[in-house]
Design a protein around this motif. Sequence first.
Motif, mmCIF file in Angstrom:
data_model
loop_
_atom_site.group_PDB
_atom_site.id
_atom_site.type_symbol
_atom_site.label_atom_id
_atom_site.label_comp_id
_atom_site.label_asym_id
_atom_site.label_seq_id
_atom_site.Cartn_x
_atom_site.Cartn_y
_atom_site.Cartn_z
ATOM 1 N N ALA A 154 0.831 -1.207 0.000
ATOM 2 C CA ALA A 154 0.000 0.000 0.000
ATOM 3 C C ALA A 154 0.868 1.261 0.000
ATOM 4 C CB ALA A 154 -0.928 -0.004 1.208
ATOM 5 N N ILE A 155 1.997 1.220 0.705
ATOM 6 C CA ILE A 155 2.904 2.371 0.708
ATOM 7 C C ILE A 155 3.499 2.576 -0.677
ATOM 8 C CG2 ILE A 155 5.061 3.294 1.642
ATOM 9 C CD1 ILE A 155 4.390 1.890 4.286
ATOM 10 N N MET A 156 3.854 1.486 -1.351
ATOM 11 C CA MET A 156 4.382 1.618 -2.711
ATOM 12 C C MET A 156 3.352 2.235 -3.658
ATOM 13 S SD MET A 156 6.845 -1.600 -3.687
ATOM 14 C CE MET A 156 5.915 -2.925 -2.933
ATOM 15 N N VAL A 157 2.104 1.802 -3.539
ATOM 16 C CA VAL A 157 1.047 2.371 -4.379
ATOM 17 C C VAL A 157 0.892 3.859 -4.086
ATOM 18 C CG1 VAL A 157 -1.443 2.376 -4.808
ATOM 19 C CG2 VAL A 157 -0.190 0.210 -4.722
ATOM 20 N N LEU A 158 0.845 4.200 -2.812
ATOM 21 C CA LEU A 158 0.714 5.595 -2.386
ATOM 22 C C LEU A 158 1.841 6.458 -2.969
ATOM 23 C CD1 LEU A 158 0.203 6.569 1.379
ATOM 24 C CD2 LEU A 158 1.865 7.736 -0.031
ATOM 25 N N LEU A 159 3.071 5.981 -2.837
ATOM 26 C CA LEU A 159 4.219 6.762 -3.317
ATOM 27 C C LEU A 159 4.309 6.765 -4.841
ATOM 28 C CD1 LEU A 159 7.044 5.949 -0.729
ATOM 29 C CD2 LEU A 159 5.404 7.828 -0.759
ATOM 30 N N ALA A 160 3.935 5.656 -5.470
ATOM 31 C CA ALA A 160 3.969 5.611 -6.938
ATOM 32 C C ALA A 160 3.010 6.641 -7.531
ATOM 33 C CB ALA A 160 3.622 4.207 -7.433
ATOM 34 N N LEU A 161 1.814 6.742 -6.949
ATOM 35 C CA LEU A 161 0.847 7.721 -7.442
ATOM 36 C C LEU A 161 1.343 9.144 -7.207
ATOM 37 C CD1 LEU A 161 -2.451 6.009 -6.213
ATOM 38 C CD2 LEU A 161 -1.576 6.118 -8.560
ATOM 39 N N ALA A 162 1.985 9.370 -6.047
ATOM 40 C CA ALA A 162 2.528 10.699 -5.764
ATOM 41 C C ALA A 162 3.644 11.056 -6.735
ATOM 42 C CB ALA A 162 3.047 10.750 -4.326
ATOM 43 N N MET A 163 4.519 10.090 -7.013
ATOM 44 C CA MET A 163 5.653 10.348 -7.901
ATOM 45 C C MET A 163 5.211 10.457 -9.350
ATOM 46 S SD MET A 163 8.450 7.891 -5.974
ATOM 47 C CE MET A 163 9.807 8.202 -7.128
ATOM 48 N N GLN A 164 4.160 9.733 -9.723
ATOM 49 C CA GLN A 164 3.602 9.887 -11.064
ATOM 50 C C GLN A 164 3.073 11.309 -11.236
ATOM 51 O OE1 GLN A 164 -0.273 8.133 -11.913
ATOM 52 N NE2 GLN A 164 0.522 7.259 -13.827
#
Length: 445
Positions: free
Chosen positions: A260-270
Amino acid sequence: MQRLFGTDGVRGVANRELTGELALALGSAAARRLALAGPARRRVAVIGRDPRASGEMLEAAVVAGVTSEGVDALRVGILPTPAIAYLTQAYDADFGVMISASHNPMPDNGIKIFGPGGHKLGDDAEDRIAELVASGPGARPVGAGIGRVLDAEDAMERYLRHVGKAAVTPLDGVTVVVDCAHGAASVAAPLAYRAAGATVIAINAEPNGLNINDGCGSTHLDGLREAVLASGADLGLAHDGDADRCLAVDAAGQVVDGDAIMVLLALAMQESGELASNTLVATVMSNLGLHLAMREAGIAVRTTGVGDRYVLEEMRAGEFSLGGEQSGHLVLPAFGTTGDGIVTGLRVMSRMVQTGRPLAELAGAMRTLPQVLINVEVTDKVTVTRAPSVQSAVAAAEAELGDTGRILLRPSGTEQLVRVMVEAADEDTARQLAIRVAETVSGHR
């Protein structure tokens, strides 16, 4: 013949498998393999550890091995593993050594070696060091040629300045409970979060050498959940013994895992344009829910074997900017050459402040499919996974799941365990299949 190095360095019960003699030999062999002689510079190795009692003994042995080869030992004391990787580069050292068994129980310990620039070693370099350990020492310097032992007084300050860059906005107004696992994060994590502006409630931050990971940290989240609820904090963060991992708990006490943290950060970085090639790197252990969330966002997922070294190799090969594991070991190359739990924590809280949204809402971008993981103790993990009856049990479970789930059977990289993981549309199905396969594995222990 079994390799000396596992997926994360050399590990074992301290003073049994991982002896002072082996630590000395590893220090010596690493110095011979990695320290390059130069006409105008002394050769240097950065050496750090977590607070385990056995770390004192092993540190002394590693220092002896390094200095016996004419390499100076720069001791940085108790710091997170990613700090050793960073300081190896910052001090322009030939290599770095971290003495830690990460999330393992206190009797265990380990030795991780970082090459020039703070990068983890490849298999070839590890195998060469193992060969040098087996062959024994060669001719050694005497007199002024022997390495010296130095203490880096500014190591903590350098590292904190470095990780502080991960907080892209002041964290004023955020209250966080941080579980330091009585480990290497006990001083560094509260300092880093307070420096970024957060109000910090530190728990399990009093290491005595014996209590590391003891019912606390990223592998035991109940205490953190209780502390978050009792304090009314915005979130909780849990590190492991060497602080290269970070898991989270939202304000309602719900666990937010590494996926879930990876998804959260991936969306932020996208959104910010930081997600290189619009790609996330994850291991085969990541939940199917991560893949579905990334597909919906138009983000590609590159899948690797289990272990941060394989994530790192894939990231370096593709020059990707985010990767990690469900366990909370996330890698952001902009802030280090290996996973850093404190960097992860700072980035999560920064996203909360930037969006004005609570962690539960941000983590809701991913729906986790029920996943059951059973660890089975065995005497020979490789032989068991190859047994025909075990393979048949796995095939039968796969046929029953079809395209509604998946099963993964793998030997642990650090312990004599076989891990059975099943994902399915409902938890009962996942549990029944996992138990069935685990019982078959257990029959071959």
